[in-house]
Write an enzyme that holds these catalytic residues in place. Structure first.
Site, PDB file in Angstrom:
ATOM      1  N   ASP A   1     -14.525  64.993  53.460  1.00 33.44           N
ATOM      2  CA  ASP A   1     -15.517  64.496  52.511  1.00 33.44           C
ATOM      3  C   ASP A   1     -16.082  63.120  52.869  1.00 33.44           C
ATOM      4  OD1 ASP A   1     -14.631  66.716  50.693  1.00 33.44           O
ATOM      5  OD2 ASP A   1     -12.818  65.500  50.645  1.00 33.44           O
TER       6      ASP A   1
ATOM      7  N   LYS B   1     -33.691  84.143  55.862  1.00 33.80           N
ATOM      8  CA  LYS B   1     -32.260  84.449  55.739  1.00 33.80           C
ATOM      9  C   LYS B   1     -31.448  83.159  55.714  1.00 33.80           C
ATOM     10  CE  LYS B   1     -31.756  84.999  60.755  1.00 33.80           C
ATOM     11  NZ  LYS B   1     -31.305  85.865  61.858  1.00 33.80           N
TER      12      LYS B   1
ATOM     13  N   HIS C   1     -35.311  92.800  68.958  1.00 31.52           N
ATOM     14  CA  HIS C   1     -35.187  91.341  68.982  1.00 31.52           C
ATOM     15  C   HIS C   1     -35.117  90.851  70.419  1.00 31.52           C
ATOM     16  CE1 HIS C   1     -34.531  87.472  67.163  1.00 31.52           C
ATOM     17  NE2 HIS C   1     -33.465  87.259  67.924  1.00 31.52           N
TER      18      HIS C   1
ATOM     19  N   CYS D   1     -13.776  63.362  58.360  1.00 26.68           N
ATOM     20  CA  CYS D   1     -12.870  63.909  57.347  1.00 26.68           C
ATOM     21  C   CYS D   1     -13.592  65.000  56.558  1.00 26.68           C
ATOM     22  CB  CYS D   1     -12.411  62.803  56.396  1.00 26.68           C
ATOM     23  SG  CYS D   1     -11.747  61.337  57.199  1.00 26.68           S
TER      24      CYS D   1
ATOM     25  N   ARG E   1     -26.762  94.491  70.328  1.00 21.59           N
ATOM     26  CA  ARG E   1     -26.287  94.075  69.016  1.00 21.59           C
ATOM     27  C   ARG E   1     -26.364  95.258  68.043  1.00 21.59           C
ATOM     28  NH1 ARG E   1     -28.675  88.647  66.222  1.00 21.59           N
ATOM     29  NH2 ARG E   1     -30.579  89.914  66.088  1.00 21.59           N
TER      30      ARG E   1
ATOM     31  N   TYR F   1      -7.939  60.178  60.700  1.00 21.03           N
ATOM     32  CA  TYR F   1      -6.880  61.115  61.056  1.00 21.03           C
ATOM     33  C   TYR F   1      -6.621  61.103  62.563  1.00 21.03           C
ATOM     34  CZ  TYR F   1      -7.136  63.289  56.429  1.00 21.03           C
ATOM     35  OH  TYR F   1      -7.098  63.538  55.076  1.00 21.03           O
TER      36      TYR F   1
ATOM     37  N   ARG G   1     -42.098  87.448  63.825  1.00 19.26           N
ATOM     38  CA  ARG G   1     -41.117  87.028  62.817  1.00 19.26           C
ATOM     39  C   ARG G   1     -40.870  85.531  62.996  1.00 19.26           C
ATOM     40  NH1 ARG G   1     -38.847  91.549  65.150  1.00 19.26           N
ATOM     41  NH2 ARG G   1     -37.262  90.271  66.153  1.00 19.26           N
TER      42      ARG G   1
END
Length: 375
Positions: A317, A43, A167, A315, A137, A268, A224
């Protein structure tokens, strides 16, 4: 690994060692009872490693059962020529349920209402019942085993019921309370598995990555295999079997090197201020690539085999690092975000520990715009 490497044609990329994933699978399998099979959990794009690529390699190793979280992920595997059973471990809206039949996908039943809705779909949907043994869950309430048995038996007449699963939510902990809780989950699961044993359901399982190594369940046909498949730890305190190693490395490059004068600030919010003259480098990666902003001012990368501390805030990027003590840093130098450089190593687990999260999140959050290169 080679240091002082200049990279001319890349900004930010991850290298995935598919041979290591196959080796991790083989080593893990040796630690299971001979009769216990492996279901590969791929997943979230195989935890950021590439779902079709990983599943294809495991298919060649003999794995026939795969687990994902969403219908879309399952369809992507089918379209990538992955055969065998593909399990959706989460909820699928009823409006999309016909695609379960179209693509031969096995769906988790999350509760009685979901079972009833699925049973009204034209066709014979393959289904497995989730059991809630304490995680709260999804699943039928395992504290009422007779009712669980009744529901499972009822819907074997309306759906193509393949099995049951639960689980283990604390199997990665050696704490005595956690061990007791895990054992109670297994007992609840085994009780219900025993009640429906004469249905001969082929997919009965409760062991996750950690559970397969450190717990026993006589009713669990599968383990699993998720995070350990990728060489990472379910819990930072865990020790994995020898030979299991991370399969993903993450790199970037230096785009600029400059001198920072006394009193100047970085980034920043101006959260770093130079108390002495420094040499800093800009790295072509940011939180949009998945480099967590919580690493601001507290972590490091590797350049030329040395640690370069992060300066200022990450930042979107880019971010800046201190290279004052590192010789030969120039534009185009390879930067190791996760992986080895010389004698230094950074793992996703180490990075996660530094900011109070888990290695799962680190690798899953490496964004799609980061090119994957497969070895």
């Amino acid at each position: 690994m080679e240091t002082n490497m200049l990279v001319a044609d890349k900004r930010c990329w991850a290298e995935v060692n598919l041979s290591q994933i196959a080796e991790n699978y083989r080593i893990y399998k040796k630690h299971l009872p001979e009769e216990t099979k492996v279901m590969a959990v791929v997943k979230a794009d195989a935890y950021g490693h590439g779902d079709v690529k990983v599943a294809s390699v495991l298919q060649k190793e003999g794995v026939t059962d795969f687990a994902v979280a969403t219908l879309e992920e399952a369809i992507e595997l089918r379209q990538g020529n992955i055969s065998g059973q593909i399990f959706v471990l989460g909820y699928t809206p009823i409006a999309l349920a016909q695609k379960l039949i179209e693509y031969d996908i096995t769906q988790t039943v999350v509760d009685e209402r979901h079972a009833e809705e699925l049973s009204k779909i034209s066709g014979n949907i393959k289904a497995v019942f989730a059991l809630d043994t304490g995680m709260n869950r999804i699943g039928l309430d395992a504290d009422n085993p007779e009712h669980c048995e009744k529901i499972i038996r009822e819907y074997t007449k309306k759906l193509c019921v393949q099995g049951i699963f639960t689980h283990l939510c604390n199997a990665d902990s050696a704490d005595s309370d956690a061990i007791d809780f895990t054992n109670s989950q297994i007992r609840k699961f085994e009780r219900i598995a025993g009640l429906v044993e004469n249905l001969n359901l082929p997919y009965v399982h409760c062991l996750n990555s950690a559970g397969g190594l450190w717990n026993k369940c006589k009713k669990s046909v599968f383990a699993r295999l998720g995070i350990i498949l990728y060489g990472l730890k379910p819990n930072y305190l865990n020790a994995l079997p020898s030979g299991i190693k991370p399969a993903l490395s993450w790199y970037s490059v230096v785009s600029m090197v400059k001198t920072l004068r006394v009193g100047e600030t970085v980034g920043y919010g101006r959260t770093f201020k130079a108390e002495k003259e420094m040499k800093i480098a800009t790295v072509c990666t940011g939180y949009a690539d998945g480099y967590n902003r919580l690493l601001s001012n507290k972590y490091y990368v590797l350049i030329n085999g040395r640690k370069a501390p992060v300066l200022g805030r990450i930042c979107m990027d880019q971010f800046m690092v201190d290279v004052t003590e590192i010789d030969g840093v120039e534009t185009g130098n390879k930067v190791t975000l996760i992986g080895e450089d010389g004698n230094e190593v950074i793992t996703a687990d180490d990075m996660a520990e530094s900011i109070g999260t888990i290695g799962y999140e680190i690798v899953c959050n490496i964004s799609r715009r980061v090119e994957r290169i497969y070895i």
